[in-house]
Design a protein around this motif. Sequence first.
Motif, mmCIF file in Angstrom:
data_model
loop_
_atom_site.group_PDB
_atom_site.id
_atom_site.type_symbol
_atom_site.label_atom_id
_atom_site.label_comp_id
_atom_site.label_asym_id
_atom_site.label_seq_id
_atom_site.Cartn_x
_atom_site.Cartn_y
_atom_site.Cartn_z
ATOM 1 N N THR A 149 0.811 -1.208 0.000
ATOM 2 C CA THR A 149 0.000 0.000 0.000
ATOM 3 C C THR A 149 0.847 1.262 0.000
ATOM 4 N N ALA A 180 -4.310 1.297 -2.558
ATOM 5 C CA ALA A 180 -4.401 -0.027 -1.921
ATOM 6 C C ALA A 180 -5.220 -1.011 -2.742
ATOM 7 N N PHE A 232 -9.311 3.041 -0.583
ATOM 8 C CA PHE A 232 -8.391 3.906 0.147
ATOM 9 C C PHE A 232 -9.122 5.227 0.394
#
Length: 259
Positions: A40, A77, A82
């Motif tokens: 991420t 992500a 996100f």
Amino acid sequence: MSKTKTDKLDDKADNKKGGAIRETVSTVLWAVGIALVLRTFLFQPFHIPSGSMQPGLIQGDYIITSKYSLGYGKYAATPLPFPVKSGRLFEREPKRGDVIVFKLDSGPNNIVKRLIGLPGDQIQMVRGVLYINGERVGIATEGEETRLDRYGNDDPVEVQIETLPGGDKNRIYDDLKNSPADNTSVFTVPAGHYFFLGDNRDHSGDSRLPAPAGVGYVAAGNLIGKAEFVLLSVQRDFSIKKPWTWYKINGKRFFKGID
């Protein structure tokens, strides 16, 4: 009723087994968590499915992108959501000439292209030559080489060296003379957006066309990461589940930098 010695030994064995299981589960959860954080916020691998970025990237390449180099947009992500609706957290401006992975709102796939136009720039192709803000970029013919087309066949193509404002030099392919993509109108890049081209200029659906044939102008929040290097590259028949295909890994492309 008191436990026998055998019962106590069984209890100790059960406790030891239960502790081993808990430790294994904990280790797996920690590993998954660390991998998720790395994916991420730091680095993410992507597969190159086509030849639109030849000669620098070829079909079968697995590239590593750095996310911290651009900041974190709504697709940081992927496939998890996100919490960013627009723009990027800790935003860093990309540089013209960077190879960047991004995602369109209208499609499920990640896309990799070269950043050519910054917000406010005017971009045009004239007879196969790129113009930025009315200025012709430097272009020189390097020679001819053979590329693989989408069917795996050899295709002779002219290699050119393109010099962008700022001095970045990129190898590009000019395969078709006077193709429709060689002559365009002037594109004015909107604020908060970027203009991308594929290095394989005559075989790339990029910002010269709107989606779904191309990508149009790409919003800043849709950028995922800057492509840093090729981790490895495989031929189209390779499968990790089939050991007899492992010889199809291209050893010359391990950890190859991306210009």
